[in-house]
Write a protein that holds these residues in place. Structure first.
Motif, PDB file in Angstrom:
ATOM      1  N   ARG A  23      25.697  24.683  21.080  1.00 32.09           N
ATOM      2  CA  ARG A  23      25.281  24.197  19.765  1.00 32.09           C
ATOM      3  C   ARG A  23      25.970  25.042  18.707  1.00 32.09           C
ATOM      4  O   ARG A  23      26.322  26.202  18.935  1.00 32.09           O
ATOM      5  CB  ARG A  23      23.750  24.307  19.608  1.00 32.09           C
ATOM      6  CG  ARG A  23      22.951  23.400  20.540  1.00 32.09           C
ATOM      7  CD  ARG A  23      22.767  22.020  19.949  1.00 32.09           C
ATOM      8  NE  ARG A  23      21.915  22.049  18.772  1.00 32.09           N
ATOM      9  CZ  ARG A  23      20.571  21.947  18.810  1.00 32.09           C
ATOM     10  NH1 ARG A  23      19.948  21.830  19.984  1.00 32.09           N
ATOM     11  NH2 ARG A  23      19.873  21.951  17.696  1.00 32.09           N
ATOM     12  N   ASP A  27      23.435  25.564  13.395  1.00 34.27           N
ATOM     13  CA  ASP A  27      22.244  24.849  13.868  1.00 34.27           C
ATOM     14  C   ASP A  27      21.248  25.803  14.527  1.00 34.27           C
ATOM     15  O   ASP A  27      20.036  25.552  14.512  1.00 34.27           O
ATOM     16  CB  ASP A  27      22.626  23.764  14.885  1.00 34.27           C
ATOM     17  CG  ASP A  27      23.410  22.638  14.249  1.00 34.27           C
ATOM     18  OD1 ASP A  27      23.339  22.497  13.011  1.00 34.27           O
ATOM     19  OD2 ASP A  27      24.102  21.901  14.979  1.00 34.27           O
ATOM     20  N   GLY A 215      19.991  21.465  27.949  1.00 31.15           N
ATOM     21  CA  GLY A 215      20.752  20.616  27.038  1.00 31.15           C
ATOM     22  C   GLY A 215      20.669  19.167  27.507  1.00 31.15           C
ATOM     23  O   GLY A 215      19.768  18.779  28.248  1.00 31.15           O
TER      24      GLY A 215
END
Length: 372
Positions: A23, A27, A215
Motif C-alpha cells: 500500500r 495511505d 491483502g
C-alpha cells in the motif's frame, strides 16, 4: 524557478509503496511531515516497526519519487518509527477494529483450496508449493498457509527465508516467488518440535487466517496434514466455503486412504474440486512410462468420490516422477519456476490453469446497487 508545494510532494509520495503491505505510504499514514525550503525537501517517514529490513528500499523510493517533482533540487529522508498508538490505528485501518477471517466473509472473492491427502509421503506439500508458484507465474495474487503444524515444510520448499513482521498484533507474511507465506516454522527455533493438542492447533490456524494481513488474494492454498483429524475439521469450521484438492499416488493402498480424506466433505459440506495423482510414472528415454507405484489410483479416487458425493470429481492431472521436483523443493526454488518446461512442471501447470480460470464467486457480494 518552479516552486514546490506540499501537495506536489505528497502526490509523489502516493506512488511510494510499502514493500510488505503493498500500500502507498500515504495511505498507511507513514508520512510524518514534509518540510520545503527553497528547492530542498525533507520528508519524515515513520516505519511500521523498528529495524524494518526494507527501510533502505523505502528511503530510496522516497528520494526517487520526490526528486522527480519539478523544482526539487534535493531530498532528505528522516526515518522514524511508529508509536504503539500509530501501529494500533494502522492495524485497525487495515483489518478493522475486530479482526475477522476475510476469506470466510460472504463477499470474499478469494478462491480457497485445502490440499489434503489420506496419508503422508504422497508429495502434498511439494504440490502445494509448486502449484502456488505456478499460479503466481500466471499473474494471480497467491497466499499459502502451512496448516501442517507438526510437519511444516512450506517455507523451505518456497524459499521463504524472511521472518514474518509483527505490527501491533497484525502479522505481515513474507513473500517468496510472488507468493505470501505463513507457517508456524517462522515462529519456532530450528529443530524444535511443536507439541500441541487440538485447541492449540485450532487457535494457530485461526490466527494465521485472521491476524495475518493477506491483502487482496485471488487464491489461498492451505497445506493440510495427512488424514481427517483436528486441522481438517478446524479448516471446515473456519473456512466453510473452501474447496478440497485430494492428492494421492497411483498405489491402490494410498488411493483408498486418500478417498477417505475427500469423503469428509460430505460431512463438512465442502466441495471437492478434484484429485491430483503424484508420482504417476517415470518417463523413459524411449518415450514409455515405468509405473513404479502401479496405476489407476488417482482415477479410482475420482470415480469413487464422484459416486459418493453425487457430482463429478475430476482427475485434474498426473504428475510424473521428476528429480527436479525434489531438488527444487529442497533448494527453495519450485520446479514450476526453475524448470517450467519439465514434465512435472507442465503437469502442475494443467492444474494451475484450471484453478486460475475458475471464476471467483459473486455470491453474497454487495454490488452497491440501490433502488431509485
Amino acid at each position: 524557478m518552479t516552486s514546490v508545494s506540499q501537495q506536489d510532494v505528497r502526490q509523489a509520495l502516493s506512488h511510494v509503496i510499502d514493500p510488505e503491505l503493498n500500500r502507498a505510504i500515504t495511505d498507511l499514514d507513514m508520512v510524518r511531515d514534509i518540510t520545503i525550503e527553497g528547492d530542498q525537501v525533507r520528508v519524515g517517514v515513520d516505519l511500521t516497526v523498528a529495524g524494518c529490513p526494507l527501510q533502505h528500499q523505502i528511503k530510496a523510493d522516497v528520494i526517487d519519487k520526490v526528486s522527480a517533482v519539478p523544482g526539487v533540487g534535493g531530498v532528505e529522508v528522516d526515518l522514524g518509527v511508529m508509536s504503539a498508538e500509530q501501529r494500533q490505528a494502522l492495524t485497525q485501518k487495515l483489518q478493522g477494529a475486530q479482526r475477522q477471517i476475510p476469506f470466510a466473509r460472504p463477499d470474499s472473492l478469494t478462491k480457497v483450496y485445502a490440499i489434503t491427502s489420506g496419508k503422508g509421503g504422497v508429495g502434498k506439500s511439494s504440490i502445494t508449493a509448486n502449484l502456488a508458484a505456478a499460479l503466481s507465474r500466471r499473474g494471480l495474487k497467491v497466499g499459502v498457509v502451512d496448516a501442517d503444524i507438526y510437519g511444516f515444510s512450506i517455507p523451505r520448499m518456497l524459499g521463504a527465508s524472511d521472518e514474518a513482521t509483527v505490527i501491533d498484533q497484525m502479522i505481515v507474511p513474507p513473500e517468496a516467488h510472488g507468493v505470501k507465506v505463513i507457517s508456524i516454522g517462522m515462529f519456532v527455533p530450528d529443530g524444535q518440535a511443536v507439541v500441541w493438542r487440538g485447541p492449540m492447533l485450532h487457535r494457530a490456524l485461526q490466527q494465521f487466517l485472521a491476524d495475518v494481513y493477506w491483502g487482496d488474494l485471488d487464491v489461498l492454498l492451505l497445506d493440510l496434514p495427512p488424514g481427517t483429524g483436528d486441522v481438517a475439521i478446524s479448516i471446515a469450521q473456519l473456512l466453510p466455503h473452501s474447496d478440497i484438492l485430494v492428492v494421492t499416488t497411483p498405489q491402490v493402498a494410498a488411493a483408498e486412504v486418500a478417498e477417505r480424506a475427500g469423503s469428509i466433505s460430505s460431512q463438512t459440506e465442502q466441495h471437492v474440486a478434484g484429485v491430483i495423482e503424484n508420482m504417476s510414472y517415470l518417463p523413459q528415454e524411449d518415450g514409455s512410462r515405468l509405473e513404479l507405484f502401479g496405476s489407476g489410483g488417482g482415477q479410482m479416487v475420482a470415480d469413487h468420490l464422484s459416486t459418493q458425493l453425487g457430482y463429478s470429481v475430476p482427475l485434474l492431472t498426473q504428475i510424473p516422477i521428476d528429480i527436479r521436483l525434489r531438488e527444487g523443493s529442497d533448494q527453495g526454488t519450485p520446479v514450476a519456476i526453475a524448470a517450467p518446461d519439465s514434465p512435472a512442471a507442465q503437469a502442475l501447470d494443467v492444474v494451475a490453469e484450471k484453478l486460475a480460470t475458475s471464476k471467483r464467486s459473486l455470491s453474497g457480494r454487495n454490488l452497491g446497487v440501490k433502488p431509485l
